[in-house]
Design a protein around this motif. Structure first.
Motif, mmCIF file in Angstrom:
data_model
loop_
_atom_site.group_PDB
_atom_site.id
_atom_site.type_symbol
_atom_site.label_atom_id
_atom_site.label_comp_id
_atom_site.label_asym_id
_atom_site.label_seq_id
_atom_site.Cartn_x
_atom_site.Cartn_y
_atom_site.Cartn_z
ATOM 1 N N PRO A 12 1.336 -9.251 -4.252
ATOM 2 C CA PRO A 12 1.188 -9.226 -5.714
ATOM 3 C C PRO A 12 0.365 -8.033 -6.184
ATOM 4 N N ALA A 13 0.302 -7.863 -7.506
ATOM 5 C CA ALA A 13 -0.380 -6.709 -8.092
ATOM 6 C C ALA A 13 -1.858 -6.655 -7.713
ATOM 7 N N LEU A 14 -2.528 -7.827 -7.712
ATOM 8 C CA LEU A 14 -3.948 -7.838 -7.377
ATOM 9 C C LEU A 14 -4.193 -7.346 -5.959
ATOM 10 N N TRP A 33 6.890 -4.480 3.577
ATOM 11 C CA TRP A 33 7.836 -4.474 2.457
ATOM 12 C C TRP A 33 9.158 -3.824 2.862
ATOM 13 N N LEU A 39 -2.368 -5.181 -4.380
ATOM 14 C CA LEU A 39 -2.173 -3.737 -4.383
ATOM 15 C C LEU A 39 -3.405 -3.019 -4.929
ATOM 16 N N VAL A 40 -4.038 -3.603 -5.933
ATOM 17 C CA VAL A 40 -5.283 -3.038 -6.449
ATOM 18 C C VAL A 40 -6.354 -3.051 -5.351
#
Length: 290
Positions: free
Chosen positions: A270-272, A262, A274-275
């Motif tokens: 995406p957010a998933l 990054w 990162l989870v």
């Protein structure tokens, strides 16, 4: 005096894993830059050739003991798996537009694969708590790549091949070549892998360099920081700790790689994903908890 030496060694051992994670993760970023400047197998060959010559020259200068006979054969086999198969596959997948963080996430399954075979071939006992950590880490990797299933099938397959090369090579080395000198043994592995990758480059690529500045920077970083620095650390850790425990540091590389990608090359997750990184990190903490 003995206590002081023991404390110093303990602190040094504690520093090795986080230092290794940062150095190992940076290879993916250098790889993104490198495959943008030259074909991936040509980049991999340059990495192995220069690293092998530099480390081999250093080993000769300090008169480090070289592997011989059966040990030499085992070191070569481990090197072909860990070096040629792993990085040849990973960098080719990177050349197929598989993001650096996704490759790191697939590589993050390395502890799970090793745990599956370490008990049978190394006699290492994996505790229920460690299995729980491995499962949590694997679940994190699965979450992180769940929305990437539409990526290149060939690239995904090569990512799995690279994972198997790393995992099986690590177990093989721990089983048959754990006593090798890390300087000469690592040099032999690079020098054994370089010709194989060179032949593959000639067969499957058109060797050329489109950006000499980017290629030179990537090769220099991969040689000095990753090929020499990171693998010396890895082989040192493998000599001093069980393979299943050493392998758990790979659960942390996806998160570090994602942040580096990054910041340095603008690759976002995406957010998933990162989870998934968070879940995988929790898994490695559980697997390593004493």
């Amino acid at each position: 005096m003995a206590v002081g030496v023991a404390e110093t060694r303990s602190r040094a051992s504690a520093i090795l894993p986080p230092l290794f994670v940062v150095m190992w993760s940076s290879a993916f970023i250098a790889g993104v830059i490198g495959v943008g400047a030259a074909p991936p197998l040509l980049l991999t060959f340059a990495r192995f050739a220069f690293a092998g010559l530099l480390l081999g020259g250093f080993a000769l200068a300090v008169r480090a003991p070289w592997p011989k006979g059966r040990q030499l054969a085992h070191v070569v086999v481990a090197g072909l798996l860990v070096q040629a198969v792993q990085f040849g596959a990973f960098y080719t997948a990177m050349g197929m537009r598989i993001p650096a963080a996704v490759l790191a996430l697939v590589q993050g399954l390395n502890p799970v694969v090793i745990a599956l075979v370490a008990g049978r071939f190394l006699g290492e006992r994996v505790t229920p708590r460690q299995w729980a950590g491995f499962g949590l880490g694997a679940a994190g990797v699965g979450l992180a790549v769940a929305d990437r299933l539409s990526l290149s099938p060939a690239g995904v397959a090569l990512s799995v091949v690279g994972l198997l090369g790393l995992s099986l090579g690590t177990v093989y080395q721990k089983r048959f070549a754990s006593g090798m000198d890390v300087r000469t043994g690592t040099a032999v592995q690079f020098l054994a892998a370089a010709p194989l990758v060179a032949v593959a480059s000639l067969l499957f690529e058109t060797p050329h360099v489109s950006d000499w500045a980017g290629f030179s920077w990537a090769v220099a970083w991969l040689v000095l920081v990753n090929s020499i620095g990171a693998f010396l650390l890895l082989n040192t850790m493998l000599r001093n700790a069980p393979a299943s425990r050493v392998s758990t540091v790979f659960f942390l590389t996806p998160a570090v790689t994602a942040v580096m990608a990054w910041l340095l090359v603008g690759q976002l997750l995406p957010a998933l994903a990162l989870v998934g990184l968070a879940v995988g990190g929790a898994g490695v903490l559980l697997a390593n908890r004493r």
